[in-house]
Scaffold this motif. Sequence first.
Motif, PDB file in Angstrom:
ATOM      1  N   GLU A   1      -7.409  13.670  14.475  1.00 32.46           N
ATOM      2  CA  GLU A   1      -8.853  13.643  14.671  1.00 32.46           C
ATOM      3  C   GLU A   1      -9.214  13.774  16.149  1.00 32.46           C
ATOM      4  O   GLU A   1      -9.859  12.912  16.710  1.00 32.46           O
TER       5      GLU A   1
ATOM      6  N   VAL B   1       0.861  -1.176   0.000  1.00 35.09           N
ATOM      7  CA  VAL B   1       0.000   0.000   0.000  1.00 35.09           C
ATOM      8  C   VAL B   1       0.901   1.230   0.000  1.00 35.09           C
ATOM      9  O   VAL B   1       1.753   1.369   0.865  1.00 35.09           O
TER      10      VAL B   1
ATOM     11  N   LYS C   1      -3.595  10.374   6.055  1.00 34.95           N
ATOM     12  CA  LYS C   1      -3.428  11.481   6.996  1.00 34.95           C
ATOM     13  C   LYS C   1      -2.672  11.040   8.243  1.00 34.95           C
ATOM     14  O   LYS C   1      -1.669  11.644   8.643  1.00 34.95           O
TER      15      LYS C   1
HETATM   16  N1  LIG Z   1       0.889  -0.285   9.727  1.00 36.27           N
HETATM   17  C1  LIG Z   1       0.308  -0.385   8.527  1.00 36.27           C
HETATM   18  N2  LIG Z   1       0.519  -1.465   7.752  1.00 36.27           N
HETATM   19  C2  LIG Z   1      -0.065  -1.582   6.541  1.00 36.27           C
HETATM   20  N3  LIG Z   1      -0.861  -0.662   5.992  1.00 36.27           N
HETATM   21  C3  LIG Z   1      -1.107   0.448   6.696  1.00 36.27           C
HETATM   22  C4  LIG Z   1      -0.539   0.645   8.002  1.00 36.27           C
HETATM   23  N4  LIG Z   1      -0.978   1.840   8.487  1.00 36.27           N
HETATM   24  C5  LIG Z   1      -1.765   2.358   7.513  1.00 36.27           C
HETATM   25  N5  LIG Z   1      -1.844   1.537   6.448  1.00 36.27           N
HETATM   26  C6  LIG Z   1      -2.587   1.778   5.202  1.00 36.27           C
HETATM   27  O1  LIG Z   1      -2.201   3.028   4.722  1.00 36.27           O
HETATM   28  C7  LIG Z   1      -3.304   3.736   4.206  1.00 36.27           C
HETATM   29  C8  LIG Z   1      -3.426   5.091   4.886  1.00 36.27           C
HETATM   30  O2  LIG Z   1      -3.750   4.898   6.225  1.00 36.27           O
HETATM   31  P1  LIG Z   1      -3.975   6.076   7.266  1.00 36.27           P
HETATM   32  O3  LIG Z   1      -4.190   5.470   8.602  1.00 36.27           O
HETATM   33  O4  LIG Z   1      -2.862   7.044   7.150  1.00 36.27           O
HETATM   34  O5  LIG Z   1      -5.314   6.726   6.740  1.00 36.27           O
HETATM   35  P2  LIG Z   1      -6.140   7.949   7.351  1.00 36.27           P
HETATM   36  O6  LIG Z   1      -6.182   8.956   6.293  1.00 36.27           O
HETATM   37  O7  LIG Z   1      -5.612   8.343   8.669  1.00 36.27           O
HETATM   38  O8  LIG Z   1      -7.575   7.295   7.494  1.00 36.27           O
HETATM   39  P3  LIG Z   1      -8.676   7.499   8.634  1.00 36.27           P
HETATM   40  O9  LIG Z   1      -9.424   8.734   8.272  1.00 36.27           O
HETATM   41  O10 LIG Z   1      -9.523   6.276   8.466  1.00 36.27           O
HETATM   42  O11 LIG Z   1      -7.974   7.575   9.942  1.00 36.27           O
HETATM   43  C9  LIG Z   1      -4.506   2.851   4.416  1.00 36.27           C
HETATM   44  O12 LIG Z   1      -4.766   2.197   3.196  1.00 36.27           O
HETATM   45  C10 LIG Z   1      -4.068   1.893   5.457  1.00 36.27           C
HETATM   46  O13 LIG Z   1      -4.710   0.664   5.284  1.00 36.27           O
END
Ligand SMILES: Nc1ncnc2c1ncn2[C@@H]1O[C@H](COP(=O)(O)OP(=O)(O)OP(=O)(O)O)[C@@H](O)[C@H]1O
Lengths: 590, 364
Positions: free
Chosen positions: B165, B22, B48
């Motif tokens: 958040e 990813v 984010k």
């Molecule tokens: N430790 C990890 N291992 C594998 N994939 C990850 C990991 N952390 C995040 N991801 C992937 O990276 C991408 C971004 O994740 P992130 O948590 O940064 O999103 P976000 O924008 O904070 O979402 P949300 O609004 O749901 O909190 C997602 O597709 C998530 O599945």
Amino acid sequence: MLFLDKEQQGLPYFLVVLRFMNNDRNRQIHEITGQLRLIWKEPILFLLILLIFYFLFTFVVFPIFQVVKNSVYIGGKWDFSNYVAIFSKRYFIQPFFNSIILGIYTATLGSIAGFIFAYALTRTSLPFKNFFRTTATFPIISPPFIVALAAILLFGRAGSFTPWVKSIIGNYSIYGLSGLVLVETIAYSPTAFLVLYGVLEAIDPSLEEASMDLGASWGKVFTTVTLPLATPGIASAWLLVFIQSMADFGNPMVISGNYRVLSVQAYLQITGMYDLPRGSTLAMLLLLPTITAFFLQKYWVSRKSYVTVTGKPTGATIKNLEWYIKLPIYSACIIYAGIVLLFYGTIVYGSFQTLWGVNPTLTLKNYVEMFEVGKDYLYHSVLLSSIATPVTGIVGIFISFLIIRKNFIGRGLMEFISMLTFAVPGTVVGIGYILAFNQKTVLMPVVLTGTAWIIIILLIFRDMPVGIRSGIAALQQIDPAIEEASTDLGADSNTTFRKITLPMIAPAFFSGLAFGFVKAMTAISAIIFVVSGRWNLITVAILGFVDNTQYARAAAMSIILIIIILVALGLIQLFVNRVGKGVRMTTIIE
Amino acid sequence: MIEAFLELKELVKIFGGGKDTVTAVNHVNLKVREGELVTLLGPSGCGKTTILRMVSGFELPTSGKIFIDQEDVTTTPPNKRPTAMVFQNYALFPHMTVAENIIYGPKIHGISNQAARKKAEDVMKLVGLEKLGNRSPSHLSGGQQQRVSLARSLIMEPKVLLLDEPLSNLDAKLRVSMRLEIRKLQQRVGITSIYVTHDQEEAMSLSDRVVILKDGVIQQIGTPLEVYARPDNRFVADFIGKANFLNTIVEDVTPDGDVTINLLEQKLIIPKAKKSFKKNNKAFLVLRPESIILEKKKPDTITGIIREIVFLGNQMTYMIEIAKQLVTVEMSNPQECESFENGEEVSIKLPVKCLHLLPWEEEE
Ligand SMILES: Nc1ncnc2c1ncn2[C@@H]1O[C@H](COP(=O)(O)OP(=O)(O)OP(=O)(O)O)[C@@H](O)[C@H]1O
Ligand SMILES: [Mg+2]
């Protein structure tokens, strides 16, 4: 024993308010009439509750009562001399303290080992996690005293490592406290591991991150956040291992040497000396600390645990630990896993040797002979366990269903008695069974001693904790609203249970059963009192071979036992995977 | 040029390997001024949190660099970074009181208990937590827990405050008042902050600038007004507020960027269009529902037919068919405004200032 469905308390709102305002007596009357109405409506449920109470009284309370009675009612009159003598007679006080000391050592070392493993698996990027998890829990599925057998093969008089160890620490004997601590730590640290794994996994990793974010080093994070939060869990694990060590019979029987512990002494008094009062008193001495530890664990420690305050967890993260932190943790895991493998490997290796320590020629004769001598034991073990396990499962789930979901007079009592089965050491139960069932009584109008029934019943009620735990775990899988919906649609509780509850809980139920089967197959401490010439079990037979120093044969039999267990577990697992999500072992053990 | 206090340079984060790779963060560049509050805004999973965790040191970037106050902190461990994080679930230590939670950081840094407590008092006053010091966090309301979490970070006087958040666990009303409070506090303390949210209203109301992300890629950086009025692409226009998109064709482009389009035989001139266009290009006209004005039908105007009317109390929503496309129009204060019938043909007035043109994008 009147009862009232929780679902059917759904009175109109104003009635609830009225009831709330009424005095207690009115409420009682209301409840009793409600319950009477339900006896009318659901007579089968009512009868089942009566039946369960009968079983619990006869097979749980009555035997324990017999032990108590036999320790104070000697030769037809009240006689407290045994208790008076507790502090003056060496044959009481010495095993008592020995058992406690053994328990303390084992619990401490077992908890440390369990904690390190749990920490490594939940908090580091240890490679081959599945391998380590399996190794750490493996001893759970084998009879505990197999570890003692391995210890003898490795470090005993003719042990493979004996000369080497002697060259380092001089003369020693594996028979005694240190040997016991070693084998019990290996045998029971899996319990600590499973408890602590659950605890560490449940600590929100963002707490540790917050601590690190505020400037804490790994050490500070560990001492100011991880450890304090895990403390109630550690106490829990410690107490559980303490109980198991106190109650252990197989290992001390094999390896305690001159170090006298309560379980073995009680056994010897009863089966060797036929001194029932003294044996019963020893059993009481064993019962009191374990019950105390159990209730401490249940009511005090688990109350103190911290519930994490808030919502959405921020997905677990694996920290980039410094090498000097990883190195000792990983080494500890590797060394410990190595020891476990060494012990079980020795059993495998030993089972193929002609005569351990004397003639190392590899042979299959142990297996051949084992089948000749032991096929009845094997058959009986499998047969009786297969009969007992499903019954345990069904009764267990029914009891947990009644306790969780139903409201009836006597529910508290039912809960308490079921809990007793969690806490009482096997030796106490075994003694209780021979005292209770070697004659006809009002509760049990036939003599059970010497029959297959007493073994089956003992297995059922010894395993009841597993049955109830998996029942509770299973019931937690479903939302009461679904059941209520069904009742609402006109089904009575019977139909609801069969059509709705049962299918939803089947997977958890069966994984509970798997563990129940393992426990039945590996049971020894209580069973050894009720086996007979006609009905004997494989664990008792193995212990007999060990006693006769027929180690190779004992090893072969142990291997067969482990293989049978693994096959059974595999089959159940296959089935569970098909129907859905099972339960984790932790929920059942703790 | 922005004087960067915090700078992210070509930041990339790739999770996993093999099949389930990813790319959570994809070549992100961002400069944040001292004292500025920048919001990272985007749908769930757009990266984010991952960006925030790289800034705080909990994740190492796959590539790229992070500078705080001219210093390269890309590989500095989290406990040595001048950042402080407010966690989404607050992450308050349940085995400590509120005060102990707050002085945790200073004490870790070797500040004496007394000095730490004194400092804690100031911070607690700042966030409005006086008298709650001896409580256990579990006995606080969500809003109070939030304040403790803020106080615990603020007491560290970090160079950069990171908030993931922070309001998502609160109920709607509290969320509104807390976000004002956070904004005031941030301005009073003058602390450089990155604020993560997926709530666009929250982002608009408290940020100096907003960074809009999608699939780990920055879509636009700008002030709230900028991203609302002049979104860089269809995603941004759609994500921030409500938007109507009308398909048009570019008729003419002047050298200084004024674009003429044709909408239902009416020529519309968009002065100084943000993007560059060529004659006969397809394009989107972006119209915010509240910027469209409806009038009784007049000749020589753009007209449409009312297809649906929804009355919402404080506003009236009309669905209008213009050039075979449905457009939403919102009129506030419906009691004052002229009202229209379903099926009625109406004239549509488009204020020049509110017109925004985007290059054509194939719909996904
Ligand atoms: N430790 C990890 N291992 C594998 N994939 C990850 C990991 N952390 C995040 N991801 C992937 O990276 C991408 C971004 O994740 P992130 O948590 O940064 O999103 P976000 O924008 O904070 O979402 P949300 O609004 O749901 O909190 C997602 O597709 C998530 O599945
Ligand atoms: Mg996130």
